[in-house]
Structure formats: C-alpha cells, structure tokens
Design a protein around this motif. Structure first.
Motif, short mmCIF file in Angstrom:
data_model
loop_
_atom_site.label_atom_id
_atom_site.label_comp_id
_atom_site.label_asym_id
_atom_site.label_seq_id
_atom_site.Cartn_x
_atom_site.Cartn_y
_atom_site.Cartn_z
N ASP A 198 -22.75 -22.22 10.81
CA ASP A 198 -22.88 -23.63 11.17
C ASP A 198 -24.15 -23.77 12.00
O ASP A 198 -24.22 -23.27 13.12
CB ASP A 198 -21.66 -24.06 11.99
CG ASP A 198 -21.74 -25.51 12.45
OD1 ASP A 198 -22.77 -26.17 12.16
OD2 ASP A 198 -20.80 -25.97 13.11
N PRO A 199 -25.20 -24.40 11.45
CA PRO A 199 -26.47 -24.50 12.18
C PRO A 199 -26.31 -25.12 13.56
O PRO A 199 -26.84 -24.62 14.54
CB PRO A 199 -27.33 -25.36 11.27
CG PRO A 199 -26.75 -25.19 9.91
CD PRO A 199 -25.27 -25.03 10.12
N GLY A 200 -25.53 -26.19 13.65
CA GLY A 200 -25.28 -26.81 14.94
C GLY A 200 -26.56 -27.24 15.65
O GLY A 200 -27.54 -26.51 15.67
N GLY A 201 -26.58 -28.41 16.21
CA GLY A 201 -27.73 -28.87 16.97
C GLY A 201 -29.01 -28.96 16.17
O GLY A 201 -30.11 -28.75 16.71
N PHE A 202 -28.91 -29.27 14.88
CA PHE A 202 -30.09 -29.34 14.03
C PHE A 202 -31.03 -30.46 14.46
O PHE A 202 -30.60 -31.57 14.79
CB PHE A 202 -29.67 -29.55 12.57
CG PHE A 202 -30.81 -29.86 11.65
CD1 PHE A 202 -31.58 -28.86 11.10
CD2 PHE A 202 -31.13 -31.18 11.35
CE1 PHE A 202 -32.64 -29.15 10.27
CE2 PHE A 202 -32.19 -31.49 10.50
CZ PHE A 202 -32.95 -30.46 9.96
N SER A 203 -32.33 -30.16 14.44
CA SER A 203 -33.36 -31.16 14.74
C SER A 203 -34.39 -31.15 13.63
O SER A 203 -34.89 -30.08 13.26
CB SER A 203 -34.02 -30.84 16.09
OG SER A 203 -35.22 -31.58 16.25
N SER A 210 -32.26 -24.13 14.91
CA SER A 210 -30.92 -23.99 14.33
C SER A 210 -30.82 -22.70 13.51
O SER A 210 -29.77 -22.06 13.50
CB SER A 210 -30.58 -25.20 13.47
OG SER A 210 -31.46 -25.31 12.36
N ASN A 213 -30.37 -19.91 15.91
CA ASN A 213 -29.00 -19.92 16.42
C ASN A 213 -28.05 -19.22 15.45
O ASN A 213 -27.19 -18.43 15.84
CB ASN A 213 -28.56 -21.36 16.65
CG ASN A 213 -27.15 -21.46 17.23
OD1 ASN A 213 -26.77 -20.71 18.11
ND2 ASN A 213 -26.37 -22.39 16.70
#
Length: 340
Positions: A198-203, A210, A213
C-alpha cells in the motif's frame, strides 16, 4: 438449490438445443462468470469472437439462489456428487467458464482448483490476478484521466510509477506465491501482503516517497520471513524462476497482485489526486480566460457537468487490449473456437 446433476443436464441441453436449431441459426455458447462486474468484462472479451455462426450469452452460474464467485462457477460445473469428472462431461462445446486467475495460474496445479483452472479446455482465465488488474493497466491510465477530466495534459508518468512500484514489491510477491504453493499461507496471507503493498501518502509532486515507503516495508517483512523460514532460500529461488517463466516480471508485478487491492487502495487514490490537479488546471484556464463573466460561468458549468466518476470510468476502461496477458487470453478462446 439446483444440483450439479441439473447443471450437467443443462450443459447437454445447450448442446441439444443448438443441434435442433436451423442450420442457418447462430450457435449459442453460454459463458458463466463470477460476478456482475465480470459480465461486462467478459462481454467485451467474447464479442470479438461473435459472427454469423455463433454468439455468447454471459451470465452468473445460478439465477435461482444468486450464488456468485469463482468456487460457485467451478464447483457447479466441474464436479458432480463430490467426485471429479471429465471436463467434457460438464462444461463443453456450448458451455464455458470464465474466471479470474487469482493465484491459481501462478501455483500451477498445486491445488485441485488450480489444476481445473489451468487444464480444462473449457475454463478461461485472465492470466493476471483479476479483471481489475486489466482495468488498471498502467499504459491506459492516462486515457482514464482524460475521460474523467477532459484534460489531455500528461502531468504524471503512470508507466514509470507502476514499474517502480512493481519492482519494489516483487521480492515479497515471490514469498507470497511461495507460501501459497507450499501451504504456509496462514503465516503470510494475501491480506498481509496487500497491507505492505500500500503506497500510502502518495503525492503527485513526489511519487518517489511512496515507492521508498513500500520498499522499506518490503525489506522489513522479508527479514521477518527469512527468520521464520531460515531454510527457504532454494524454494524461494525456484519459485522466482517459475513465476518469471510464466510471464511475471519485476516491472509488471502489479498485474498479479490482488485485483481489488490494486483497484481500490493503489490505483484509485492515485488517479484521484492526478485528476484533481487536471480539473484544477482546466478550471484555472476557464477562470483566467479573456471572456465575459457570464460566459465564464456558463463554460465552468458546462465543464463541471461533463466530469465523470473515476471508479466508473476505470471499470469501463478497455485500454488493456494491447496487454500481452490479455492477448494470451484471446489466443486461448481462438484456439477453443478453432476446434469447432
């Protein structure tokens, strides 16, 4: 609840019904699928093979008890009375099953269900994990953004991102397939794998964060698994070689992870952030255009009324047709029809 014997009779019924129709009538082939969403996907797959001699009717395995899912499709039409029977006795020339590959393709017959999926000439599978993986085919995602926002500005490289994402999760993905092949999956389930992938916090502005991470989480879990299974090196290398031979590559691993996770947790959030920027860009263009205030307001209203829902457009995405795995599926159907 209809018995498997009833389904057996149904398959013979379809063959008999086709035999009794006029020679000029088109042959009807029933294709059983897992869910409502699968109906649209397999309709797009099978439509290409319809002509003046044949047509397909795509449906769920039961209209009576509303059972759905892969096991329902395969158990109802591949087994009778709890005992395995020949594929041609149940499924056959006029009745086929169309299912997601899940891990059944990658574990290559190590379970009863896997053997059925990969060996029956009347069962067709996606090669990738599920239909959602096709819908999330990276080279097609820019076009999905265009369909959602009506803005063709390429502000994000989906191909490169998902190649990097795939390479980051590939070492752990090999572990995931390995434990499903050897029966140790309760110690590292697909759910466990998805939590890490889960990449999470993608920008959009800093996508590398990500990926880093994910790499960090993958390294941590692999270290844990290596401590848990200290003698697994040879089996790991063998599993890696096997899945590479089946078409999985480090840059395309995303096509083989759980489809719903990829669709809902990875791709949809990324598309949402990319599409938000594209919408804002188009709205700013309208706002700063040299035009009368009323004209701007009408133009903004027209644009906003034309916007589409991301998940709806993803489900309608057919940009995967150039995907190698999809072409393998098409080849399987072509070979099946070529035996007529």
């Amino acid at each position: 609840m209809p018995s498997r014997l009833t389904d057996h009779i149904n398959s013979r019924y379809f063959e008999a019904a086709n035999a009794l129709t006029s020679k000029k009538a088109r042959r009807r082939i029933v294709a059983y699928v897992e869910s409502y969403d699968d109906i649209y996907f397999w309709r797009t797959v099978l439509s290409e093979f319809e002509d003046d001699k044949r047509y397909f009717e795509v449906m769920l395995p039961s209209k009576i008890n509303l059972t759905r899912g892969k096991k329902s499709v395969l158990m109802n039409f591949l087994e009778e009375g709890g005992k395995s029977v020949g594929d041609g006795d149940i499924l056959g020339r006029d009745m086929i099953a169309c299912v997601d590959a899940d891990y059944d393709y990658l574990i290559q017959g190590r379970t009863h269900q896997s053997r059925r999926v990969i060996s029956s000439p009347y069962v067709f599978h996606t090669y990738v994990y599920a239909i959602e993986n096709f819908q999330c085919y990276a080279p097609s995602l820019h076009n999905v953004c265009v369909s959602v926002t009506l803005n063709d500005h390429r502000i994000f490289d989906f191909r490169d991102y998902f190649a990097q994402f795939s390479e980051a999760i590939f070492p752990l993905f090999v572990w995931s397939v390995m434990v499903y092949r050897n029966g140790n999956y309760p110690k590292f389930s697909i759910t466990d794998f998805c939590r890490i992938a889960d990449p999470g916090g993608f920008s959009v502005q800093n996508p590398a964060a990500s990926i880093n991470n994910v790499r960090r989480k993958v390294r941590t879990k692999i270290n844990e698994l290596q401590r848990q299974f200290p003698d697994a090196k040879d089996e790991y290398l063998s599993t890696k070689a096997d899945i590479l031979s089946l078409g999985v590559t480090p840059p395309t691993t995303y096509l083989y992870i759980q489809g719903h996770h990829l669709f809902d947790t990875v791709v949809s959030p990324i598309l949402s952030k990319v599409c938000n920027l594209l919408r804002q860009e188009r709205q700013n263009e309208i706002y700063h255009a040299v035009a009368h205030r009323t004209q701007k307001r009408n133009e903004m209203s027209c644009y906003e009324n034309s916007l589409q829902d991301i998940k709806v457009m993803l489900k309608k995405n057919t940009g995967y047709m150039s995907c190698e795995q999809f072409q393998r599926l098409q080849s399987d159907i072509h070979n099946y029809l070529g035996t007529d």
